[in-house]
Design a protein around this motif. Structure first.
Motif, PDB file in Angstrom:
ATOM      1  N   HIS A 189       0.995  -1.180  -0.069  1.00 30.49           N
ATOM      2  CA  HIS A 189      -0.172   0.177  -0.023  1.00 30.49           C
ATOM      3  C   HIS A 189       0.955   1.408  -0.002  1.00 30.49           C
ATOM      4  O   HIS A 189       2.024   1.148   0.555  1.00 30.49           O
ATOM      5  CB  HIS A 189      -0.841   0.026   1.228  1.00 30.49           C
ATOM      6  N   TYR A 190       0.378   2.000  -0.543  1.00 30.75           N
ATOM      7  CA  TYR A 190       1.012   3.722  -0.819  1.00 30.75           C
ATOM      8  C   TYR A 190       0.122   4.385   0.009  1.00 30.75           C
ATOM      9  O   TYR A 190      -1.015   4.835  -0.099  1.00 30.75           O
ATOM     10  CB  TYR A 190       1.042   4.247  -2.082  1.00 30.75           C
ATOM     11  N   LYS A 191       0.305   4.807   1.545  1.00 25.08           N
ATOM     12  CA  LYS A 191      -0.334   5.594   2.214  1.00 25.08           C
ATOM     13  C   LYS A 191       0.502   6.605   3.198  1.00 25.08           C
ATOM     14  O   LYS A 191       1.495   5.643   3.565  1.00 25.08           O
ATOM     15  CB  LYS A 191      -1.436   5.001   2.890  1.00 25.08           C
ATOM     16  N   ASP A 192       0.172   7.665   3.650  1.00 27.50           N
ATOM     17  CA  ASP A 192       1.160   8.380   4.482  1.00 27.50           C
ATOM     18  C   ASP A 192       0.431   8.748   5.650  1.00 27.50           C
ATOM     19  O   ASP A 192      -0.664   8.535   5.715  1.00 27.50           O
ATOM     20  CB  ASP A 192       1.544   9.781   3.620  1.00 27.50           C
ATOM     21  N   ILE A 193       1.231   9.068   6.815  1.00 30.72           N
ATOM     22  CA  ILE A 193       0.881   9.348   8.119  1.00 30.72           C
ATOM     23  C   ILE A 193       1.596  10.757   8.425  1.00 30.72           C
ATOM     24  O   ILE A 193       2.736  10.687   8.380  1.00 30.72           O
ATOM     25  CB  ILE A 193       1.099   8.323   8.921  1.00 30.72           C
ATOM     26  N   LYS A 194       0.857  11.641   8.939  1.00 29.45           N
ATOM     27  CA  LYS A 194       1.506  12.881   9.599  1.00 29.45           C
ATOM     28  C   LYS A 194       1.439  12.586  11.142  1.00 29.45           C
ATOM     29  O   LYS A 194       0.322  12.619  11.595  1.00 29.45           O
ATOM     30  CB  LYS A 194       0.961  14.283   9.121  1.00 29.45           C
ATOM     31  N   LEU A 195       2.458  12.385  11.682  1.00 28.11           N
ATOM     32  CA  LEU A 195       2.710  12.360  13.172  1.00 28.11           C
ATOM     33  C   LEU A 195       2.846  13.688  13.812  1.00 28.11           C
ATOM     34  O   LEU A 195       3.858  14.503  13.545  1.00 28.11           O
ATOM     35  CB  LEU A 195       4.006  11.397  13.473  1.00 28.11           C
ATOM     36  N   HIS A 196       2.088  13.988  14.781  1.00 28.24           N
ATOM     37  CA  HIS A 196       2.171  15.420  15.444  1.00 28.24           C
ATOM     38  C   HIS A 196       2.758  15.092  16.667  1.00 28.24           C
ATOM     39  O   HIS A 196       2.190  14.665  17.653  1.00 28.24           O
ATOM     40  CB  HIS A 196       0.565  15.898  15.627  1.00 28.24           C
ATOM     41  N   GLU A 197       4.224  15.484  16.673  1.00 31.91           N
ATOM     42  CA  GLU A 197       4.841  15.413  17.728  1.00 31.91           C
ATOM     43  C   GLU A 197       4.450  16.273  19.251  1.00 31.91           C
ATOM     44  O   GLU A 197       4.500  15.721  20.228  1.00 31.91           O
ATOM     45  CB  GLU A 197       6.337  15.569  17.552  1.00 31.91           C
ATOM     46  N   ASP A 198       3.824  17.581  18.879  1.00 36.55           N
ATOM     47  CA  ASP A 198       3.535  18.128  19.843  1.00 36.55           C
ATOM     48  C   ASP A 198       2.181  17.469  20.893  1.00 36.55           C
ATOM     49  O   ASP A 198       2.201  17.546  21.865  1.00 36.55           O
ATOM     50  CB  ASP A 198       3.226  19.369  19.573  1.00 36.55           C
ATOM     51  N   ARG A 199       1.195  16.908  20.054  1.00 37.55           N
ATOM     52  CA  ARG A 199       0.107  16.481  20.484  1.00 37.55           C
ATOM     53  C   ARG A 199       0.650  14.958  21.316  1.00 37.55           C
ATOM     54  O   ARG A 199       0.085  14.640  22.142  1.00 37.55           O
ATOM     55  CB  ARG A 199      -0.767  15.993  19.384  1.00 37.55           C
ATOM     56  N   LEU A 200       1.609  14.258  20.512  1.00 41.24           N
ATOM     57  CA  LEU A 200       2.036  12.962  21.181  1.00 41.24           C
ATOM     58  C   LEU A 200       2.761  13.239  22.643  1.00 41.24           C
ATOM     59  O   LEU A 200       2.225  12.731  23.466  1.00 41.24           O
ATOM     60  CB  LEU A 200       3.056  12.197  20.302  1.00 41.24           C
TER      61      LEU A 200
END
Length: 308
Positions: A220-231
């Motif tokens: 699969h080709y799918k992306d994820i944006k990880l929000h470090e501030d929220r984490l």
């Protein structure tokens, strides 16, 4: 690699409209959603572009002929439920449908189905591994008999509070893959590899491509944006959607050049299907189509022409 997309995001379109769009826009394959008819229990589920419950010989020939005339192949018959649901009635229902897909995939000459292993959400990994062998042994034997490869996606299926703590898919890490493939060693049980799920789990998504090169059946080709501030605020125990967002390729944190280079390194020649779960494009079927075309244009810098 054959370039395609997952049809589930285009649930409002007919089989013919999906194939027409693929053929008219240079996609050579489609991972075709094949849920049983009925109410969906989550986003991107319940989509039936091919109804295998009603698929007789004439229907199979129609599907294959329609695709052939438009230069499109079906990379896999897709169905992603919780195969190991703790509710035994639900489990029996989804296993029965998965077995129908395996038989249909063999009859149509596709020889691939894509799904999840599933998981009992309130049980440990160890308990689930024991149940995995009991549940999956007959499924894998049927796949072997029919010569149909089962491609397991690595999404943990942990997005909402009711899926806590383990999610609905056991096969989410390389450490667990090794155990699954040791318990049921088979040339017909492998992976539908999606790098995005490793991003939000803070895992390496390149090294496993090399270790499991013989087990990667579909990607699969799918992306994820990880929000470090929220984490940093909610921590890893929070439902993941509190600190990450699914995106189209190029709009998140996957290094697509490195990932595709790894696939080329191992000689992967199967289907690579764009999966759209980006809410920014979900305003209409035209938005989903736009997302697929944007994704294809972005990825073309790494994959060039379609090797069909």
């Amino acid at each position: 690699m054959r370039q395609g997309f997952v049809s589930a995001a285009l649930g409002g379109l007919s089989f013919e409209e999906v194939v027409d769009f693929a053929g008219q826009n240079g996609f050579s394959c489609v991972e075709m959603a094949c849920w049983p008819k009925g109410k969906a229990d989550r986003r991107y589920a319940g989509v039936t572009h091919i109804d295998v419950d009603k698929l007789d010989d004439a229907g199979m020939q129609y599907v294959l002929g329609y695709c052939r005339e438009r230069g499109v192949t079906i990379s896999s018959l897709a169905y992603y439920p919780n195969i190991m649901d703790a509710d035994l009635e639900k489990r029996e229902y989804v296993i029965r449908h998965l077995k129908r897909l395996i038989c249909a995939s063999a009859d149509m000459g596709i020889h691939m189905v894509s799904t999840f292993i599933g998981r009992m959400t309130d049980k440990s990994v160890e308990d689930n591994l024991k149940e995995f062998e009991r549940v999956w042994e007959p499924i894998v034997r049927l796949a072997e008999e029919k010569k149909v490869r089962i491609a397991i996606e690595n999404c943990p299926m942990f997005f909402t509070s009711d899926e806590w703590p383990g999610g609905q898919n056991l096969a989410s890490t390389p450490a667990i893959w090794r155990q699954l493939f040791s318990i049921l060693p088979s040339d017909y049980l492998g992976l539908n590899y999606d790098p995005s799920h490793f991003v939000w789990q803070k895992m390496d998504y390149i090294r496993p491509v090399y270790e499991f090169c013989d087990k990667i059946f579909h990607v699969h080709y799918k992306d994820i944006k990880l929000h470090e501030d929220r984490l940093s605020d909610v921590g890893v125990m929070a439902p993941p959607l509190q600190y990450m967002t699914p995106r189209i390729p190029g709009h998140g944190d996957v290094d697509w050049g490195e990932y595709i280079a790894a696939l080329l390194d191992i000689g992967y020649e199967g289907a690579a299907c764009i999966e759209i779960e980006d809410k920014a494009f979900e305003y209409s079927p035209e938005g989903i189509k736009e997302a697929l075309l944007i994704s294809r244009r972005y990825l073309s810098q790494y994959i060039g022409g379609d090797n069909t």
